[in-house]
Design a protein around this motif. Structure first.
Motif, PDB file in Angstrom:
ATOM      1  N   GLU A 199      39.175  11.829   7.384  1.00 15.67           N
ATOM      2  CA  GLU A 199      39.434  12.919   6.443  1.00 15.67           C
ATOM      3  C   GLU A 199      39.588  14.261   7.158  1.00 15.67           C
ATOM      4  O   GLU A 199      40.003  15.241   6.560  1.00 15.67           O
ATOM      5  CB  GLU A 199      38.304  13.014   5.410  1.00 15.67           C
ATOM      6  CG  GLU A 199      38.079  11.757   4.594  1.00 15.67           C
ATOM      7  CD  GLU A 199      39.261  11.409   3.714  1.00 15.67           C
ATOM      8  OE1 GLU A 199      39.943  12.341   3.232  1.00 15.67           O
ATOM      9  OE2 GLU A 199      39.514  10.207   3.523  1.00 15.67           O
ATOM     10  N   ARG A 200      39.175  14.311   8.425  1.00 13.70           N
ATOM     11  CA  ARG A 200      39.247  15.513   9.261  1.00 13.70           C
ATOM     12  C   ARG A 200      38.530  16.706   8.626  1.00 13.70           C
ATOM     13  O   ARG A 200      39.001  17.832   8.680  1.00 13.70           O
ATOM     14  CB  ARG A 200      40.695  15.867   9.587  1.00 13.70           C
ATOM     15  CG  ARG A 200      41.349  14.862  10.471  1.00 13.70           C
ATOM     16  CD  ARG A 200      42.683  15.383  10.970  1.00 13.70           C
ATOM     17  NE  ARG A 200      43.594  14.266  11.055  1.00 13.70           N
ATOM     18  CZ  ARG A 200      44.755  14.204  10.438  1.00 13.70           C
ATOM     19  NH1 ARG A 200      45.177  15.211   9.743  1.00 13.70           N
ATOM     20  NH2 ARG A 200      45.506  13.140  10.543  1.00 13.70           N
ATOM     21  N   ARG A 201      37.386  16.421   8.026  1.00 13.16           N
ATOM     22  CA  ARG A 201      36.585  17.502   7.453  1.00 13.16           C
ATOM     23  C   ARG A 201      35.854  18.230   8.569  1.00 13.16           C
ATOM     24  O   ARG A 201      35.517  17.648   9.597  1.00 13.16           O
ATOM     25  CB  ARG A 201      35.582  16.939   6.456  1.00 13.16           C
ATOM     26  CG  ARG A 201      36.248  16.427   5.189  1.00 13.16           C
ATOM     27  CD  ARG A 201      35.255  15.959   4.179  1.00 13.16           C
ATOM     28  NE  ARG A 201      34.341  17.037   3.793  1.00 13.16           N
ATOM     29  CZ  ARG A 201      33.176  16.817   3.206  1.00 13.16           C
ATOM     30  NH1 ARG A 201      32.773  15.589   2.957  1.00 13.16           N
ATOM     31  NH2 ARG A 201      32.391  17.827   2.873  1.00 13.16           N
ATOM     32  N   LYS A 202      35.570  19.481   8.344  1.00 13.33           N
ATOM     33  CA  LYS A 202      34.805  20.254   9.320  1.00 13.33           C
ATOM     34  C   LYS A 202      33.382  19.724   9.353  1.00 13.33           C
ATOM     35  O   LYS A 202      32.782  19.446   8.313  1.00 13.33           O
ATOM     36  CB  LYS A 202      34.805  21.726   8.949  1.00 13.33           C
ATOM     37  CG  LYS A 202      36.160  22.377   9.112  1.00 13.33           C
ATOM     38  CD  LYS A 202      36.082  23.857   8.846  1.00 13.33           C
ATOM     39  CE  LYS A 202      37.447  24.478   9.076  1.00 13.33           C
ATOM     40  NZ  LYS A 202      37.429  25.909   8.915  1.00 13.33           N
ATOM     41  N   ALA A 219      27.817  18.482   7.453  1.00 17.78           N
ATOM     42  CA  ALA A 219      26.387  18.715   7.701  1.00 17.78           C
ATOM     43  C   ALA A 219      25.737  19.370   6.499  1.00 17.78           C
ATOM     44  O   ALA A 219      24.642  18.978   6.075  1.00 17.78           O
ATOM     45  CB  ALA A 219      26.211  19.571   8.956  1.00 17.78           C
ATOM     46  N   GLU A 220      26.402  20.355   5.943  1.00 14.35           N
ATOM     47  CA  GLU A 220      25.854  21.051   4.772  1.00 14.35           C
ATOM     48  C   GLU A 220      25.730  20.099   3.586  1.00 14.35           C
ATOM     49  O   GLU A 220      24.733  20.102   2.872  1.00 14.35           O
ATOM     50  CB  GLU A 220      26.757  22.231   4.410  1.00 14.35           C
ATOM     51  CG  GLU A 220      26.209  23.091   3.293  1.00 14.35           C
ATOM     52  CD  GLU A 220      27.102  24.290   2.995  1.00 14.35           C
ATOM     53  OE1 GLU A 220      27.228  24.631   1.808  1.00 14.35           O
ATOM     54  OE2 GLU A 220      27.666  24.865   3.947  1.00 14.35           O
ATOM     55  N   GLU A 221      26.763  19.260   3.401  1.00 16.70           N
ATOM     56  CA  GLU A 221      26.758  18.325   2.270  1.00 16.70           C
ATOM     57  C   GLU A 221      25.598  17.341   2.339  1.00 16.70           C
ATOM     58  O   GLU A 221      25.000  17.009   1.304  1.00 16.70           O
ATOM     59  CB  GLU A 221      28.083  17.545   2.230  1.00 16.70           C
ATOM     60  CG  GLU A 221      28.180  16.581   1.075  1.00 16.70           C
ATOM     61  CD  GLU A 221      29.513  15.859   1.019  1.00 16.70           C
ATOM     62  OE1 GLU A 221      29.530  14.720   0.534  1.00 16.70           O
ATOM     63  OE2 GLU A 221      30.524  16.439   1.460  1.00 16.70           O
ATOM     64  N   TRP A 257      30.448   6.224   6.794  1.00 16.43           N
ATOM     65  CA  TRP A 257      30.826   7.369   5.955  1.00 16.43           C
ATOM     66  C   TRP A 257      31.055   8.605   6.831  1.00 16.43           C
ATOM     67  O   TRP A 257      32.020   9.339   6.630  1.00 16.43           O
ATOM     68  CB  TRP A 257      29.750   7.645   4.906  1.00 16.43           C
ATOM     69  CG  TRP A 257      30.097   8.770   3.990  1.00 16.43           C
ATOM     70  CD1 TRP A 257      30.875   8.711   2.861  1.00 16.43           C
ATOM     71  CD2 TRP A 257      29.705  10.142   4.130  1.00 16.43           C
ATOM     72  NE1 TRP A 257      30.981   9.955   2.291  1.00 16.43           N
ATOM     73  CE2 TRP A 257      30.278  10.859   3.051  1.00 16.43           C
ATOM     74  CE3 TRP A 257      28.941  10.832   5.046  1.00 16.43           C
ATOM     75  CZ2 TRP A 257      30.115  12.220   2.881  1.00 16.43           C
ATOM     76  CZ3 TRP A 257      28.766  12.199   4.871  1.00 16.43           C
ATOM     77  CH2 TRP A 257      29.338  12.877   3.808  1.00 16.43           C
ATOM     78  N   LEU A 258      30.170   8.832   7.806  1.00 15.20           N
ATOM     79  CA  LEU A 258      30.341   9.982   8.712  1.00 15.20           C
ATOM     80  C   LEU A 258      31.643   9.882   9.496  1.00 15.20           C
ATOM     81  O   LEU A 258      32.379  10.868   9.625  1.00 15.20           O
ATOM     82  CB  LEU A 258      29.167  10.083   9.696  1.00 15.20           C
ATOM     83  CG  LEU A 258      27.919  10.763   9.190  1.00 15.20           C
ATOM     84  CD1 LEU A 258      26.825  10.717  10.253  1.00 15.20           C
ATOM     85  CD2 LEU A 258      28.198  12.205   8.807  1.00 15.20           C
ATOM     86  N   VAL A 259      31.946   8.702  10.021  1.00 10.96           N
ATOM     87  CA  VAL A 259      33.189   8.494  10.762  1.00 10.96           C
ATOM     88  C   VAL A 259      34.379   8.799   9.859  1.00 10.96           C
ATOM     89  O   VAL A 259      35.329   9.487  10.257  1.00 10.96           O
ATOM     90  CB  VAL A 259      33.270   7.053  11.318  1.00 10.96           C
ATOM     91  CG1 VAL A 259      34.668   6.735  11.835  1.00 10.96           C
ATOM     92  CG2 VAL A 259      32.243   6.851  12.421  1.00 10.96           C
ATOM     93  N   GLN A 260      34.330   8.311   8.640  1.00  8.95           N
ATOM     94  CA  GLN A 260      35.425   8.559   7.705  1.00  8.95           C
ATOM     95  C   GLN A 260      35.605  10.043   7.430  1.00  8.95           C
ATOM     96  O   GLN A 260      36.726  10.554   7.416  1.00  8.95           O
ATOM     97  CB  GLN A 260      35.183   7.804   6.390  1.00  8.95           C
ATOM     98  CG  GLN A 260      35.318   6.318   6.532  1.00  8.95           C
ATOM     99  CD  GLN A 260      34.842   5.578   5.299  1.00  8.95           C
ATOM    100  OE1 GLN A 260      34.019   6.050   4.524  1.00  8.95           O
ATOM    101  NE2 GLN A 260      35.370   4.366   5.118  1.00  8.95           N
ATOM    102  N   GLN A 261      34.498  10.740   7.215  1.00  5.61           N
ATOM    103  CA  GLN A 261      34.584  12.165   6.891  1.00  5.61           C
ATOM    104  C   GLN A 261      35.089  12.984   8.073  1.00  5.61           C
ATOM    105  O   GLN A 261      35.946  13.851   7.920  1.00  5.61           O
ATOM    106  CB  GLN A 261      33.209  12.696   6.445  1.00  5.61           C
ATOM    107  CG  GLN A 261      32.688  12.065   5.180  1.00  5.61           C
ATOM    108  CD  GLN A 261      33.661  12.174   4.032  1.00  5.61           C
ATOM    109  OE1 GLN A 261      34.068  13.258   3.654  1.00  5.61           O
ATOM    110  NE2 GLN A 261      34.049  11.037   3.486  1.00  5.61           N
TER     111      GLN A 261
END
Length: 180
Positions: A137-140, A145-147, A129-133
């Protein structure tokens, strides 16, 4: 008339399957030549349209990816020519050298991509999931981390460990393939 419609539908289906199967590799190739996601996406979209227009010229007994990469290469060169005012683009000579180098290493890349896919499947669900995000998904990282309620530095460390784990896994799998 019905035969022609059925043939066109079959051709559309074949093109869509091939393009979908090779999307990531083709996009990665374009991005490696442009080094800008927005430019790479624009060129990828143009390439998709050009490939569809020229699909009747594609020889189905040959691999789709080299054919698509050839079209992408010339479209990147065209993009570079049009946007040559920007000094952040590779020279045409360098593009040709990169294309030649990438063409000769296509099988290496395919082996690495297949290995990476298998290694990704072996990750724990949270790590995947972290790799995907972060990467797909190129999320900051700060938003991720906040999520999940993690400090940003802890997230960086965890993502770094996952990358190292994937790198080691891919190396092992590629070595296994080369020894076979």
């Amino acid at each position: 008339m019905l035969e022609k419609l059925a043939e066109q539908k079959n051709q559309e289906s074949q093109f869509t399957k091939l393009l979908t199967a090779h999307r990531r590799q083709l996009y990665a190739f374009i991005y490696s030549l442009l080094a800008d996601h927005a430019d790479a996406e624009d060129v990828y979209q143009r390439c998709s349209m050009i490939m569809w227009e020229k699909f009747d010229q594609y020889d189905s007994s040959c691999d789709f990816l080299p054919w698509a990469m050839g079209i992408a290469f010339y479209e990147v060169k065209n993009f570079q020519r049009v946007s040559s005012r920007d000094r952040h683009h590779f020279s045409e000579q360098l593009l040709e050298q990169l294309f030649a180098c990438m063409s000769t290493h296509k099988n290496d890349h395919s082996t690495q991509m297949l290995s990476l896919e298998k290694c990704l499947k072996s990750l724990r669900q949270k790590d995947l999931w972290l790799v995907q995000q972060v990467y797909w998904e190129r999320r900051k990282c700060s938003a991720v981390a906040e999520e999940i309620g993690m400090k940003i530095n802890a997230l960086y460390d965890r993502v770094g460990r996952i990358r190292s784990q994937l790198k080691d896994c891919v190396r092992r799998r590629v070595a296994e393939v080369e020894h076979v």
